[in-house]
Enzyme design. Structure first.
Site, PDB file in Angstrom:
ATOM      1  N   ASP A   1       1.804  11.693   5.717  1.00  0.00           N
ATOM      2  CA  ASP A   1       0.594  11.008   6.171  1.00  0.00           C
ATOM      3  C   ASP A   1       0.782  10.691   7.649  1.00  0.00           C
ATOM      4  O   ASP A   1       1.804  11.059   8.252  1.00  0.00           O
ATOM      5  CB  ASP A   1       0.325   9.739   5.338  1.00  0.00           C
ATOM      6  CG  ASP A   1      -1.175   9.471   5.196  1.00  0.00           C
ATOM      7  OD1 ASP A   1      -1.846   9.333   6.242  1.00  0.00           O
ATOM      8  OD2 ASP A   1      -1.673   9.407   4.055  1.00  0.00           O
TER       9      ASP A   1
ATOM     10  N   HIS B   1      -5.069  12.943   8.169  1.00  0.00           N
ATOM     11  CA  HIS B   1      -3.872  12.191   7.756  1.00  0.00           C
ATOM     12  C   HIS B   1      -2.594  12.950   8.124  1.00  0.00           C
ATOM     13  O   HIS B   1      -1.659  13.036   7.315  1.00  0.00           O
ATOM     14  CB  HIS B   1      -3.904  11.914   6.245  1.00  0.00           C
ATOM     15  CG  HIS B   1      -4.837  10.805   5.855  1.00  0.00           C
ATOM     16  ND1 HIS B   1      -4.561   9.474   6.110  1.00  0.00           N
ATOM     17  CD2 HIS B   1      -6.060  10.822   5.260  1.00  0.00           C
ATOM     18  CE1 HIS B   1      -5.565   8.727   5.654  1.00  0.00           C
ATOM     19  NE2 HIS B   1      -6.497   9.519   5.148  1.00  0.00           N
TER      20      HIS B   1
ATOM     21  N   GLU C   1     -10.663  12.007   3.992  1.00  0.00           N
ATOM     22  CA  GLU C   1     -10.896  11.254   5.216  1.00  0.00           C
ATOM     23  C   GLU C   1     -10.589  12.072   6.480  1.00  0.00           C
ATOM     24  O   GLU C   1      -9.714  11.721   7.258  1.00  0.00           O
ATOM     25  CB  GLU C   1     -10.061   9.964   5.200  1.00  0.00           C
ATOM     26  CG  GLU C   1     -10.425   9.069   4.028  1.00  0.00           C
ATOM     27  CD  GLU C   1      -9.622   7.769   3.959  1.00  0.00           C
ATOM     28  OE1 GLU C   1     -10.226   6.750   3.610  1.00  0.00           O
ATOM     29  OE2 GLU C   1      -8.412   7.784   4.230  1.00  0.00           O
TER      30      GLU C   1
ATOM     31  N   PHE D   1      -3.825   0.607  -7.405  1.00  0.00           N
ATOM     32  CA  PHE D   1      -2.873  -0.473  -7.652  1.00  0.00           C
ATOM     33  C   PHE D   1      -2.429  -1.145  -6.348  1.00  0.00           C
ATOM     34  O   PHE D   1      -1.594  -2.038  -6.375  1.00  0.00           O
ATOM     35  CB  PHE D   1      -1.682   0.041  -8.463  1.00  0.00           C
ATOM     36  CG  PHE D   1      -2.002   0.384  -9.899  1.00  0.00           C
ATOM     37  CD1 PHE D   1      -3.263   0.161 -10.438  1.00  0.00           C
ATOM     38  CD2 PHE D   1      -1.027   0.918 -10.741  1.00  0.00           C
ATOM     39  CE1 PHE D   1      -3.566   0.466 -11.760  1.00  0.00           C
ATOM     40  CE2 PHE D   1      -1.303   1.229 -12.066  1.00  0.00           C
ATOM     41  CZ  PHE D   1      -2.576   1.014 -12.590  1.00  0.00           C
TER      42      PHE D   1
END
Ligand code: TNX
Length: 617
Positions: A196, A270, A335, A428
């Site tokens: 990333d 990313h 994204e 989460f």
């Protein structure tokens, strides 16, 4: 086997165990459980028989018994000429048996003298996991297993848990522990988010700078003032990556637990960490790039879709595919800011040359070209649902994270889909309770009940397309999760709810039974094993205001062996306060308020948040 079945049926018809947990504490709840009177005693004299001594599931069970100090030597049934379950005090694990069980399924029969487990490959392994959950250890070194007949198989073939190791790095030991937890709850796919903007974490031999430069960032953003992008940094270099040797070790560890690892190599967005190492990957190599130190989407830094760059990216993917046995490679695709492509002359020319509609068409071109390469090597791609923009690559599987719309659209088009919507309680990194008593999180709210209530098959999906929902996954993004203890806290107990969503038939799901009867036992196990988790608040305690004169307060501990402490006068309860031991009748005088607060403190000293119940007359 027939004799054993007959015996079980006889006893079953006499059963009188209605008050007990119908799922016998097992998570995820099995398809069918029939509890029978009596216990099997597991001791060092217990014999393990099997028709497949080399099977990984059998070896796993033997390893478990060894660690528990119980009999662990294995006898090959073919060598002694005995058939299933005829020897007293034996556990028989069979991979060759007549009955049909669905894929990954198993049948488990326990009576006072024998245990027989039938299952093939992963099925046998899951039967072993169930058996292990049923073991009740005694102080004298023996253990008992309650008698039962269980038939079980999963609802979905894809049962995934994701871990982001880019934003924060987690070492080999932690990843193995993560896999252990997944295996115990019958999850079979580990989605490893390896690259990333904030760090490249996988060694690529052909491009060493990816880790030499891309795995280190100069510092990391700290804290998160509510709604404000704070610009406080820790001034401390941060990094880490896995060598290919370490990755191979982890892959084998996962294989022993019937877990497939799907590596994710993010593109075309990313990917700032890679561009810091090889600026030519960007649309403007004259700029200097540094591994990102803060979160969110890098505004205008994406890979440039040039032939040279496709060469680099496919070289990387080739190494990744050589390393990982998984059929799937996750190529990200989420994204992707398109500004750099809009500004780039090269990209605009490419859009014209290839007759693409716009920059979305370019994204589709990018992913399809990568897919062609991955397919040519007999692998398939998975991408986040943005890969639908501009047209979906022909064979892609879609991971639906921005709600379910992308997943529904892809399934209607006949593509396989994995559901992982943040709105379904599957992120989460979201808080488990909207409260400042909870640790800092990215925001959002995903309490246990919400995760549990999620159903991966959307009602609006055409019936004949539902088969394309191959499963479900929860994601652990780690922008605000820097330590193993916090990762465990965010993971547990929500991962247990995910397991039940992924495995258990909808008709067998029962939140009350899950949260109040089964979870307390599992949390006690984590507590004893030194695994961190979120301690739920006392069962029956609420943040609320109630009106009346007389109140009956009945509470139960959410963790076996934990103590509930309470105060009635607004003080924050702690271990110096009164322990709750028996139901309370509280009378509130007229025009008065009693501020009833509770906290749960576990045997290892873990604490719940404080609940506050205002009793007003
Ligand atoms: C969105 S989910 C992202 C991640 C973030 C996450 C935080 C997805 C495909 N992209 O890059 O870490 O939100 O919740």
């Amino acid at each position: 086997m027939k004799k054993l079945l007959l015996l079980l049926l006889l006893v079953l018809s006499l059963d009188a165990f209605a008050q007990h947990d119908p799922n016998m504490g097992i998570i995820p709840a099995p398809v069918s459980v029939k509890k029978v009177q009596g216990d099997f005693k597991l001791s060092s004299e217990t014999i393990i028989l099997t028709d497949s001594p080399e099977c990984r599931a059998v070896r796993f069970f033997a390893g478990y018994l060894r660690k528990a100090g119980l009999g662990s030597s294995i006898t090959d049934i073919n060598l002694i000429g005995k058939k299933d379950g005829v020897m007293k005090n034996s556990v028989t694990l069979l991979t060759n048996f007549k009955d049909e069980v669905p894929k990954e399924g198993y049948e488990l029969f326990i009576d006072e003298n024998h245990i027989v487990l039938n299952g093939r490959n992963a099925g046998l392994f899951y039967g072993v996991q169930t058996l292990m959950q049923l073991v009740q250890k005694k102080n004298d070194g023996t253990a008992t297993i309650p008698c039962a007949a269980i038939r079980d198989y999963p609802r979905f073939p894809y049962r995934g848990m994701h871990l982001d190791v880019s934003r924060h790095f987690f070492d080999v030991d932690f990843v193995k522990q993560y896999l252990d937890l997944m295996a115990a709850y019958k999850l079979n796919t580990f989605h490893w988010h390896l690259t990333d903007d904030q760090g490249w974490r996988i060694e690529i031999k052909k491009y060493p700078k990816l880790t030499e430069i891309g795995s280190m960032r100069a510092q990391t953003k700290i804290g998160r003032a509510a709604g404000v992008d704070s610009d406080l940094y820790d001034n401390t270099p941060y990094g880490g990556f896995y060598t290919q040797e370490q990755i191979t070790d982890i892959i084998h560890y996962a294989e022993d637990r019937y877990i497939t690892i799907i590596p994710e190599i993010e593109m075309p967005g990313h990917s700032v960490a890679a561009m810091a190492a090889y600026p030519e990957l960007s649309c403007d190599p004259s700029k200097s790039y540094k591994v990102r130190e803060t979160w969110g989407v890098a505004e205008d830094d994406v890979y440039c879709p040039s032939d040279d760059n496709f060469k680099i990216i496919t070289d990387i993917l080739a190494e990744v595919m050589d390393l990982f046995p998984s059929r799937y490679i996750h190529i990200g695709g989420d994204e992707v800011p398109k500004d750099a492509w809009k500004k780039s002359e090269f990209c605009q020319q490419l859009i014209q040359d290839r007759d693409l509609k716009d920059v979305n068409g370019l994204q589709s071109y990018f992913i399809s070209r990568i897919e062609l390469f991955v397919n040519s090597r007999d692998h398939n791609i998975i991408g986040w649902d943005e890969i639908l923009d501009g047209g979906l690559a022909p064979n892609a599987t879609v991971m639906s994270w921005r709600g379910e719309a992308g997943g529904i659209k892809a399934a209607q088009l006949g593509h396989d889909v994995i559901m992982t919507p943040g709105s379904g309680g599957l992120y989460f990194d979201h808080a488990q309770l909207k409260s400042p008593q909870e640790p800092l999180s990215i925001g959002g709210n995903a309490p246990l009940w919400k995760t549990y209530a999620y159903d991966p098959v959307p009602k609006e999906l055409d019936k004949d397309k539902r088969k394309h929902i191959i499963g479900v996954q929860a994601n652990l993004w780690t922008e605000y999760i820097a330590t193993p203890a916090k990762a465990e806290y965010m993971l547990l107990p929500r991962m247990l709810a995910l397991a039940e969503v992924a495995w258990t038939p909808t008709a067998n799901k029962d939140y009350k039974n899950f949260a109040e009867m089964r979870i307390p036992h599992h949390l006690a196990h984590f507590d004893a094993e030194g695994i961190n988790y979120r301690v739920p608040t006392a069962i029956g305690a609420k943040d609320t205001t109630m009106n009346g004169g007389k109140f009956n307060i009945e509470l139960a501990s959410p963790v076996e062996g934990a103590t509930i402490y309470y105060t009635i006068d607004g003080y924050t309860p702690r271990e110096t306060d009164l322990p709750y031991t028996t139901p309370l009748q509280i009378t509130v005088p007229e025009h008065n308020t009693i501020d009833f607060k509770t906290i749960v403190i576990t045997p290892s000293g873990k604490r719940s948040v404080v609940t506050d119940m205002k009793l007003v007359n």
